[in-house]
Scaffold this motif. Structure first.
Motif, PDB file in Angstrom:
ATOM      1  N   LEU A   1      -0.716   5.497   7.524  1.00 49.87           N
ATOM      2  CA  LEU A   1      -0.335   4.986   8.848  1.00 49.87           C
ATOM      3  C   LEU A   1       0.837   4.007   8.747  1.00 49.87           C
ATOM      4  N   ILE A   2       0.794   3.168   7.730  1.00 49.05           N
ATOM      5  CA  ILE A   2       1.866   2.192   7.551  1.00 49.05           C
ATOM      6  C   ILE A   2       3.179   2.917   7.234  1.00 49.05           C
ATOM      7  N   ARG A   3       3.084   3.911   6.364  1.00 44.53           N
ATOM      8  CA  ARG A   3       4.266   4.697   6.038  1.00 44.53           C
ATOM      9  C   ARG A   3       4.780   5.425   7.287  1.00 44.53           C
ATOM     10  N   GLN A   4       3.849   5.951   8.074  1.00 43.97           N
ATOM     11  CA  GLN A   4       4.219   6.637   9.323  1.00 43.97           C
ATOM     12  C   GLN A   4       5.009   5.695  10.243  1.00 43.97           C
TER      13      GLN A   4
ATOM     14  N   GLY B   1     -10.987   4.642   4.769  1.00 42.51           N
ATOM     15  CA  GLY B   1     -10.465   4.661   3.405  1.00 42.51           C
ATOM     16  C   GLY B   1      -9.059   4.075   3.383  1.00 42.51           C
ATOM     17  N   ILE B   2      -8.712   3.407   2.308  1.00 44.13           N
ATOM     18  CA  ILE B   2      -7.432   2.696   2.241  1.00 44.13           C
ATOM     19  C   ILE B   2      -6.242   3.664   2.294  1.00 44.13           C
ATOM     20  N   ASP B   3      -6.434   4.895   1.809  1.00 45.00           N
ATOM     21  CA  ASP B   3      -5.320   5.853   1.830  1.00 45.00           C
ATOM     22  C   ASP B   3      -4.857   6.157   3.250  1.00 45.00           C
TER      23      ASP B   3
ATOM     24  N   LEU C   1       0.817  -1.219   0.000  1.00 49.35           N
ATOM     25  CA  LEU C   1       0.000   0.000   0.000  1.00 49.35           C
ATOM     26  C   LEU C   1       0.852   1.271   0.000  1.00 49.35           C
ATOM     27  N   VAL C   2       2.177   1.100   0.135  1.00 48.39           N
ATOM     28  CA  VAL C   2       3.050   2.263   0.259  1.00 48.39           C
ATOM     29  C   VAL C   2       3.878   2.403  -1.026  1.00 48.39           C
ATOM     30  N   PRO C   3       3.660   3.475  -1.794  1.00 51.93           N
ATOM     31  CA  PRO C   3       4.309   3.614  -3.108  1.00 51.93           C
ATOM     32  C   PRO C   3       5.833   3.467  -3.055  1.00 51.93           C
TER      33      PRO C   3
END
Ligand SMILES: *Cc1c(COP(=O)(O)O)cnc(C)c1O
Length: 497
Positions: A381-384, A374-376, A283-285
């Protein structure tokens, strides 16, 4: 028969007074909201002492007790003695926080008491919707199949059974005897223990799970993989599967997916990914190129209760070839036959894609929280969490007595306190004591592992409540405890000479 006797025959579990139960219910919701809102101000963990443990050694209750009293019991003897994984400074193993919204969704699911195993009911469509969303998250095609299960251990087992059975279509009928040789699969030495357990359950034995070496970054050494495969072929063994890690449990390492994919292709092996938490980096570009080959896998297992912060339990298995998934599990006797109308109509039975028949409504909490946030939001949060792990690593690198023990490739930081003058075993002891004091003083909850024999503190950030300041505090406290312990030892050594 007297009138009272008829009444006695028709007992039920419904409350004598619904309005009273409603009040207790409202109070429970308020209490839990308060509990979650103030979790930051409470100790991460507190040990259940002897008196608490004794509360759960009582005989089977025979007499009724008012529900309110039972609830008081819960508040006094259970709630305060939690593991801590809802807390902003809990970073042990790999665990999610859950959420207040997820809690409410769980209540609704329990209220409906849906058995998402069969039938034409909305819950079955929600279950399918959530699996479809999971495919989308992982870049798996819409026609692949999947199932929501209890966790990644079960999800991995589910997929590996499909892999094993895909290798020989007589295996369901005849068992492993269809093979003249030994079935073997491959996974790195850093692989989670559930893969070995799956091998044991599947009848290939722990010896059938070949351990492939890792490089200095704890990623699978694919040259060694190929060596082992060739060795097995010479021995007359039957390789059927390779398991790649996306996020090893010790350090968060990602195995080289592209190379593994081509080796799997060359030797016609099933390519499975254990992505228990790491797969969510899809989910993280920033991780796009590293995880480009994730969707080439034949199957993947991951958790929603870890890095999607869903309340326990929720794991997912996805299988690229839905027919192979069915081949491994589908079995519909008359009493489960699908009807085209009536209650027994509806979507294909989930039991065609796994061992379980009766299943809870795990999908509801996923569906509700994904819609709400929402998935964004999850991507952010994962990126954080990844940024927080890198931030912690940078703090450690800037601090003289702290040492990062493994590359920080995603959300896991392994480190230790090293005053510079202790031998290896004393250093292990010291770091274990620092960890235990952090936990016992309720400050923070890292866990531990050993890397190249050395005991390390291990912080795995899958926590939507952590803030940067929590990592500042962790470093401060590790230094404080480390110093207090080593000063003690040092002065003891001086006085004992
Ligand atoms: C947690 C984990 C598992 C097991 O998942 P459960 O949900 O606990 O069953 C498997 N593999 C990896 C890499 C994990 O981190």
């Amino acid at each position: 028969m007297k009138r009272e006797n008829y009444r006695a025959l028709d007992e039920s579990l419904d409350p004598p007074r619904w309005d009273e139960l409603e009040d207790i219910g409202a109070e429970m919701v308020r209490d839990m909201m308060q509990f979650l809102q103030t979790i930051r101000e409470t100790p991460v963990w507190r040990q259940p002492d002897e008196s608490i443990r004794r509360q759960f050694e009582k005989p089977l209750p025979r007499e009724a007790q008012p529900f309110r009293e039972v609830y008081e019991d819960f508040k006094k003897h259970i709630l305060p003695y939690h593991l801590g994984n809802m807390h902003p400074r809990f970073w042990s193993w790999v665990m999610g926080n859950g959420s207040a919204q997820g809690m409410l969704a769980e209540m609704l699911a329990a209220g409906m008491n849906s058995n998402v195993g069969v039938g034409d009911q909305a819950a079955m469509y929600v279950d399918r919707q959530v699996i479809d969303w999971c495919k989308e998250m992982m870049g798996f095609p819409g026609e692949s199949s999947g199932s929501l299960v209890s966790g990644a251990s079960t999800a991995n087992l589910n997929a590996l059974v499909v892999a094993r059975n895909a290798a020989n279509r007589y295996i369901r009928q005849c068992g492993l005897q269809v093979y003249s040789g030994k079935l073997v699969m491959y996974a790195s030495t850093e692989t989670h223990s559930c893969i070995q357990k799956a091998g044991e359950i599947m009848g290939i034995g722990s010896e059938g799970v070949r351990k492939v070496n890792v490089n200095a970054a704890y990623e699978m050494d694919t040259a060694h993989l190929e060596e082992l495969i060739k060795e097995d072929l010479v021995l007359g063994n039957i390789p059927f599967c390779v398991v790649a890690n996306v996020g090893t449990v010790n350090t968060g390492a990602i195995d080289p997916l592209e190379e593994i994919f081509f080796i799997a292709l060359k030797y016609r092996l099933w390519f499975h990914i254990d992505g228990a938490f790491g797969a969510l980096l899809k989910l993280v570009p920033e991780y796009a190129s590293k995880l480009r080959c994730l969707e080439l896998a034949d199957s993947i297992a991951f958790d929603l209760h870890k890095w999607m912060y869903m309340p326990y339990e929720a794991g997912v298995v996805l299988i690229k070839d839905a027919q192979e998934h069915r081949n491994a599990y589908a079995l519909q006797p008359d009493y489960l036959a699908h009807h085209s109308r009536g209650i027994a109509a509806g979507p294909e039975l989930p039991s065609n894609f796994g061992f379980e028949l009766s299943r809870g409504f795990k999908a509801l909490k996923v569906w509700m929280t994904l819609k709400e946030q929402g998935i964004d939001k999850y991507s952010r949060l994962i990126r954080q969490n990844v940024h927080q792990a890198k931030y912690l690593a940078s703090l450690i690198r800037k601090t003289d007595r702290l040492e990062v023990m493994a590359p920080v490739s995603m959300n896991i930081v392994c480190f230790r306190y090293d005053p510079g003058w202790l031998n290896a075993s004393a250093l292990d002891e010291l770091n274990r004591e620092i960890l235990l004091q952090l936990q016992e003083q309720g400050i923070a909850a890292p866990s531990y592992t050993r890397l190249k024999e050395a005991y390390c503190l291990r912080v795995a950030v899958t926590n939507h409540r952590s803030r940067r300041e929590d990592f500042d505090l962790l470093v401060r406290e590790v230094l404080r405890i480390g110093e207090s312990l080593t000063e003690g030892v040092f002065s003891q050594e001086i006085t004992s000479h």
